[in-house]
Design an enzyme around this catalytic site. Structure first.
Site, PDB file in Angstrom:
ATOM      1  N   GLU A 326     -37.487  54.314 -58.604  1.00  0.00           N
ATOM      2  CA  GLU A 326     -37.275  53.151 -59.470  1.00  0.00           C
ATOM      3  C   GLU A 326     -37.650  51.825 -58.799  1.00  0.00           C
ATOM      4  O   GLU A 326     -36.874  50.875 -58.799  1.00  0.00           O
ATOM      5  CB  GLU A 326     -35.805  53.100 -59.916  1.00  0.00           C
ATOM      6  CG  GLU A 326     -35.405  54.321 -60.709  1.00  0.00           C
ATOM      7  CD  GLU A 326     -33.961  54.255 -61.190  1.00  0.00           C
ATOM      8  OE1 GLU A 326     -33.759  54.356 -62.397  1.00  0.00           O
ATOM      9  OE2 GLU A 326     -33.047  54.123 -60.353  1.00  0.00           O
TER      10      GLU A 326
HETATM   11  C1  ACM Z   1     -32.265  58.239 -59.258  1.00  0.00           C
HETATM   12  O1  ACM Z   1     -31.429  58.711 -60.053  1.00  0.00           O
HETATM   13  N1  ACM Z   1     -32.728  57.008 -59.426  1.00  0.00           N
HETATM   14  C2  ACM Z   1     -32.774  59.014 -58.154  1.00  0.00           C
END
Ligand code: ACM
Length: 692
Positions: A326
């Site tokens: 992310e």
């Molecule tokens: C995640 O759940 N961002 C690894």
């Protein structure tokens, strides 16, 4: 005279004859046991039992390794508590004296690797049990199995005669604990390591840094923990203690320092690491933040090199998790120096820039003899093939990584904060039957990890979020793929659930303590009764109801109740019997009527509690809904007992009411609505509801 070990040949035959499927020569005897995970091969002989008496002794004749002797001592303590017998803790060298003889060939690897041999065999005769393993780690696994075999019979405690040849299906069986969002003290980590060992998990993935907190002491860069945490972090001595504690239980510790995103906590003390100047503060919410490391500056890599150099000796595992999930490209988009750098290095987009960063990280880690693990976003053709991909966005990324020759571990489907049932997690297989991954690529699938993200858990609640569901995931990762019977899993899980409490996790005691806290009384019977038939809403619903932040104390009913509400499953079983065994129907209708009356009686009791304890508001609302459901159930029973089906108008009206009762009550939802729908449909004469 020392006994020879006559079972060796027999075991070799058993192993050869039953290579993968859990099998039993006596399924009735097996159905009385609660082994979890199920061994790869087990033969029970119901022709006798080994009795546990006060003269029970453990013998370790050959390889007397400190780790093994400590494990034996723990097992003796647990067995003594379990049986009430005053057992000696003295471990003899003399096999003849041993009731449990542990025969190990060697210590196992100095630093446990993903290839560690965890196999063992266990032979129980009426005289003694013999546990053999090539390594201490295998013996640790077998010791847990031995303890699970101990069964109470009318006259005392015994172990069934058994031949077990066991080894894991997957080499990487982990639990991620995120200590960044909410810090979890050492005792929480250690009791969870004990529970992990009980179900043969072998990796603690320690998520040590994220936006909200940096949780390890750095002596070289002390502002990391001093400004990057709220004062709650592990000292280096504590890290060493946890790593040693885990090793004693055959568990590897893989640290994760998430970068280049999820990294605000680094920048509070060291803003020059970031791609925007800051200043930075620790977020108190869980909103997505756009801060990221600056991948273009050499000073950043010098910092990381020194940081890794300081941390690497603390975490001896061969793997190091770099996170990589992310990353918000906005963090880099707004920086013209980064744009220039990308043009100069022909990096066409933020994905290429992250791959550049990861390559540099990978070189730093290789110099420290570490292999890289990262979330599936890091997968990029520019990266070396010795990295491990942890798949969280879906199984597809695991498979495509494996097809490309990358090793991978599965976490999609194993997120504990999603508040799914044990059965749902159990159905998720890293290599599902019928998957088109051929065996050459399937070997890249190393296993999986349950993930306990920390946004919504505190030291008080984390155990009941991890356990017992993680035991079901542990079985999926250890046992043969053919072990899939969900009802039998739940049957065994009920026993394991209680054993885990004895091992030390607080998943059963914690909820009671919290009910007492928020109800401000020890008269919590009604709340416990409610807890049996309600569950927490899903993570998505939770995040959008009252938007929790780090300031939210997480002491609401929705933080107490757990998935797999026991009453829901019990009601399903009662209905199965009601509809399939007419001879028992009158008695069962009476039991059900009593249950529905109890549901209706909870509402005024919980309303009275709530009048003095406003934190119970959701419980009050759920109790009101439960009373309505109880009334519908009682009416349905009247129709079923009277022999005349209910009118279609009644049926559709009650189904509509039940539909409206599926809506969450704050952070709670009723766990009995599908069962009541079935009852109402049956009252209306629908054959499909009764299965007849
Ligand atoms: C995640 O759940 N961002 C690894």
């Amino acid at each position: 005279m020392r006994p020879s070990f006559p079972l060796t040949i027999g075991l070799a035959l058993i192993t050869a004859a039953t290579p993968i499927a859990a099998q039993s020569s006596d399924s009735v005897a097996l159905a009385q046991l609660s082994l979890m995970p199920m061994p790869a091969s087990i033969h029970i002989d119901s022709g006798g039992r080994l009795a546990l008496t006060p003269s029970f002794r453990v013998a370790v004749p050959r390889f007397r390794d400190g780790r093994l002797l400590r494990a034996a001592a723990r097992a003796i303590t647990r067995l003594a508590r379990h049986t009430g017998l005053g057992l000696t803790h003295e471990v003899t060298r003399d096999s003849v004296l041993g009731t449990l003889v542990i025969d190990v060939r060697g210590p196992g690897e100095t630093v446990q690797s993903v290839d560690e041999d965890e196999s063992y065999t266990l032979d129980v005769t009426t005289f003694r049990a013999v546990l053999r393993a090539p390594t201490v780690v295998g013996a640790l696994r077998g010791l847990e199995t031995f303890q699970q075999l101990v069964t109470a019979t009318g006259s005392g405690f015994t172990v069934p005669l058994a031949h077990i040849a066991d080894r894991p299906r997957f080499a990487w069986r982990g639990l991620l604990i995120d200590v960044s969002r909410h810090f979890e003290p050492v005792d929480v980590i250690e009791r969870n390591l004990d529970a992990m060992a009980a179900v043969k998990l072998n990796v603690l993935h320690w998520h040590l840094s994220d936006d909200q907190g940096f949780r390890v002491e750095s002596k070289r860069y002390p502002k990391l923990q001093e400004l990057g945490s709220n004062g709650e972090y592990y000292t280096q001595a504590q890290v060493r203690e946890v790593v040693a504690f885990a090793r004693d239980r055959g568990i590897r510790v893989v640290p994760e320092f998430d970068m280049p995103g999820h990294s605000i906590s680094w920048f509070v003390g060291y803003p020059s690491l970031a791609s925007s100047p800051g200043p930075y503060a620790l977020p108190t919410d869980f909103n997505f933040t756009a801060g990221a490391f600056d991948p273009t500056r050499e000073s950043v890599y010098r910092f990381i090199t020194r940081f890794v150099g300081e941390m690497a000796p603390l975490f001896p595992d061969h793997y190091w998790h770099i996170g990589g999930d992310e990353v918000d490209a906005r963090a880099w988009d707004s920086n013209t120096a980064i744009h220039r750098f990308m043009r100069r290095h022909k990096l066409k987009d933020s994905g290429a820039l992250q791959a550049y960063f990861n390559r540099r990280l990978s070189r730093i880690l290789t110099a420290q003899h570490k292999r890289v693990v990262g979330w599936d976003e890091i997968l990029h053709p520019d990266l070396p093939h010795d990295i491990v991909i942890q798949s969280w966005r879906g199984q597809a990324s695991l498979f495509s990584a494996a097809q490309d020759g990358y090793s991978g571990i599965l976490s999609a489907g194993y997120y504990l904060d999603a508040m799914s049932s044990a059965g749902q997690h159990y159905a998720v297989d890293p290599i599902p039957t019928g998957s088109d991954l051929d065996s050459a690529h399937a070997i890249h699938v190393l296993g999986g990890e349950a993930c306990m993200w920390g946004e919504l858990v505190t030291p008080e609640t984390i155990d009941s979020r991890i356990w017992p569901r993680t035991a079901a995931i542990a079985e999926r990762l250890w046992s043969p793929s053919t072990v899939v019977n969900v009802n039998d899993m739940y049957r065994r899980l009920a026993t394991v659930n209680v054993e885990l409490a004895d091992i030390g996790v607080h998943h059963l005691s914690g909820p009671d303590a919290m009910w007492r806290l928020i109800a401000q009384t020890d008269q919590i019977a009604a709340l416990r009764a409610l807890q049996h038939v309600v569950e927490p809403v899903s993570l998505g619903q939770r995040m959008h109801t009252r938007r929790p932040t780090l300031l939210t104390p997480l002491v609401e009913p929705g933080d107490i109740v757990t998935p797999d509400a026991r009453g829901g499953r019990a009601l399903s079983a009662l209905l199965d019997t009601l509809f399939h065994d007419p001879s028992r129907a009158p008695g069962l209708r009476d039991s059900l009527a009593a249950m529905f009356a109890q549901w209706q009686a909870l509402a005024p009791t919980i309303a009275a509690l709530t009048a003095r304890a406003p934190l119970l508001t959701d419980a009050d609302s759920a109790a009101g809904a439960l009373a309505t459901a109880g009334g519908i159930g009682a009416d349905a029973l009247t129709y079923l007992g009277g022999g005349q089906p209910a009118s279609s108008a009644w049926t559709s009206d009650r189904l509509a009411q039940l539909d409206s009762l599926t809506a969450p009550r704050g952070l709670l939802k009723l766990a009995i609505i599908p069962q009541l729908r079935r009852l109402v449909l049956a009252a209306g004469g629908a054959a499909s509801a009764t299965g007849q």
